[in-house]
Design a protein around this motif. Sequence first.
Motif, mmCIF file in Angstrom:
data_model
loop_
_atom_site.group_PDB
_atom_site.id
_atom_site.type_symbol
_atom_site.label_atom_id
_atom_site.label_comp_id
_atom_site.label_asym_id
_atom_site.label_seq_id
_atom_site.Cartn_x
_atom_site.Cartn_y
_atom_site.Cartn_z
ATOM 1 N N GLY A 1 0.729 -1.175 0.083
ATOM 2 C CA GLY A 1 0.006 0.151 0.074
ATOM 3 C C GLY A 1 0.842 1.335 -0.060
ATOM 4 O O GLY A 1 0.312 2.173 0.067
ATOM 5 N N ILE A 2 2.124 1.183 -0.290
ATOM 6 C CA ILE A 2 3.090 2.146 -0.388
ATOM 7 C C ILE A 2 3.105 2.732 -1.901
ATOM 8 O O ILE A 2 3.399 2.077 -2.471
ATOM 9 N N ILE A 3 2.993 4.156 -1.911
ATOM 10 C CA ILE A 3 3.351 4.705 -3.107
ATOM 11 C C ILE A 3 4.681 4.472 -3.705
ATOM 12 O O ILE A 3 5.565 5.282 -2.878
ATOM 13 N N GLN A 4 5.020 4.071 -4.644
ATOM 14 C CA GLN A 4 6.492 3.904 -5.013
ATOM 15 C C GLN A 4 6.961 4.759 -6.189
ATOM 16 O O GLN A 4 7.983 4.947 -6.702
ATOM 17 N N TYR A 5 5.813 5.508 -6.825
ATOM 18 C CA TYR A 5 5.852 6.237 -8.051
ATOM 19 C C TYR A 5 4.871 7.334 -8.100
ATOM 20 O O TYR A 5 3.646 6.924 -7.841
ATOM 21 N N ALA A 6 5.203 8.494 -8.240
ATOM 22 C CA ALA A 6 4.036 9.703 -8.346
ATOM 23 C C ALA A 6 4.128 10.329 -9.573
ATOM 24 O O ALA A 6 5.397 11.034 -9.694
ATOM 25 N N PHE A 7 3.226 10.873 -10.206
ATOM 26 C CA PHE A 7 3.298 11.555 -11.283
ATOM 27 C C PHE A 7 2.356 12.967 -10.886
ATOM 28 O O PHE A 7 1.228 12.528 -10.787
#
Length: 221
Positions: A193-199
Amino acid sequence: MDNNKNTGELDVLLDEVRQAGAAKFSDEKKQIYADGIASVAKSGVVENALNVGDKALNFTLKNALNESVNLYDELKNGPVVLTWYRGGWCPYCNITLHALQDKLPEFKNEGATLLALTPELPDNSLSTSEKNNLEFSVLSDLENTVGKEYGVVYTLTDDVASIYNAGFGLNKVNGDASNQLPLAATYVIDTNGIIQYAFLDADYTKRAEVSDILTALKKLS
């Protein structure tokens, strides 16, 4: 954040729309849109949205077939690519959805599920889904409820809202009069549930390159 890296295949397609708009729109309209993007940047929404390392918030939304889709349930099966699109009226969104659809087999090869969120009413999101022949879930985030929890929602300037409502009836297709839209945000969320990439970008004409999403997915394996 992976901003301003749009030099790939998708951005070439998006640039055709930008150039068409530049040729078609009056100077006044171009200025209104430019001011709108500047307003989003100034609002701080990009800086305040969930980002890499943050815990993705769980949600349950209805897809175009009125079936409930739960994020954490999907994460039990593998990573999730979570992307927002403004609506079927947005040419940049439609091009991006096509690009995602084209690469869906590669997402699946990485064990990933693709979920697209839109503030459009279900009837409108269904027509968008049918129009694009999408094979992934299009979820109706009515009144941008989930988008607000993720911090990706902003309010249009009065001038842009006026153009959108006169042009295609934004308030009608979204079923509310908030004049709010989500950023064209994209996240890659791992099975914890951890965000590993964000645009995240204030400019709605810029989108996450599919190749960057795939790179992020490959790093998880």
